[in-house]
Design an enzyme around this catalytic site. Structure first.
Site, short mmCIF file in Angstrom:
data_model
loop_
_atom_site.label_atom_id
_atom_site.label_comp_id
_atom_site.label_asym_id
_atom_site.label_seq_id
_atom_site.Cartn_x
_atom_site.Cartn_y
_atom_site.Cartn_z
CG HIS A 1 -27.04 17.30 77.62
ND1 HIS A 1 -27.03 18.63 77.25
CD2 HIS A 1 -25.79 16.84 77.39
CE1 HIS A 1 -25.82 18.94 76.81
NE2 HIS A 1 -25.05 17.88 76.89
CG ASP B 1 -21.68 17.63 75.23
OD1 ASP B 1 -22.55 17.94 76.07
OD2 ASP B 1 -20.86 18.45 74.76
#
EC number: 3.1.1.4
Length: 138
Positions: A63, A105
């Site tokens: 991420h 996300d």
């Protein structure tokens, strides 16, 4: 220090992007980002260094790498359109940055779900001082 910064940011950004990411995480894992992921391992939360501790921490590392590719976007504050329906997260139409942030996300939240079986409570409030060594390349 990382923990205090995250809490301060979350208090300021109650309606912002971090709340959206928390909702995605909760949708996928049934766990709130705080306390389960905000301070986990070496990469979940703000910043990171060293090697990811396990599959959950690797989701956060990936991420961070995804955000790193969006240098011209406001990854911590941009609000993006998305929906949570029928067991899926769907990113909506928005600016290029909003769509890319949402995808980072979404992928991370889905990764955290896939890693639930290996989640280690011992990494839940892992001290930064134990994250040593060179960081992996994205």
């Amino acid at each position: 220090m990382r923990a205090l910064w995250i809490v301060a940011v979350l208090l300021v950004a109650v309606e912002g992007h971090l709340l959206q990411f928390n909702k995605m995480i909760k949708f996928e894992t049934r766990k709130n980002a705080i306390p389960f992921y905000a301070f986990y391992g070496c990469y979940c939360g703000w910043g990171g260094r060293g090697r990811p501790k396990d599959a959950t921490d690797r989701c956060c590392f990936v991420h961070d790498c995804c955000y790193g590719k969006l240098a011209n976007c406001n990854t911590k504050w941009d609000i993006y359109p998305y929906s949570l329906k029928s067991g899926y997260i769907t990113c909506g139409k928005g600016s290029w940055c909003e769509e890319q942030i949402c995808e980072c996300d979404r992928v991370a939240a889905e990764c955290l779900r896939r890693s639930l079986s290996t989640y280690k409570y011992g990494y839940m409030f892992y001290p930064d001082s134990r994250c040593k060594g060179p960081s992996e390349q994205c």
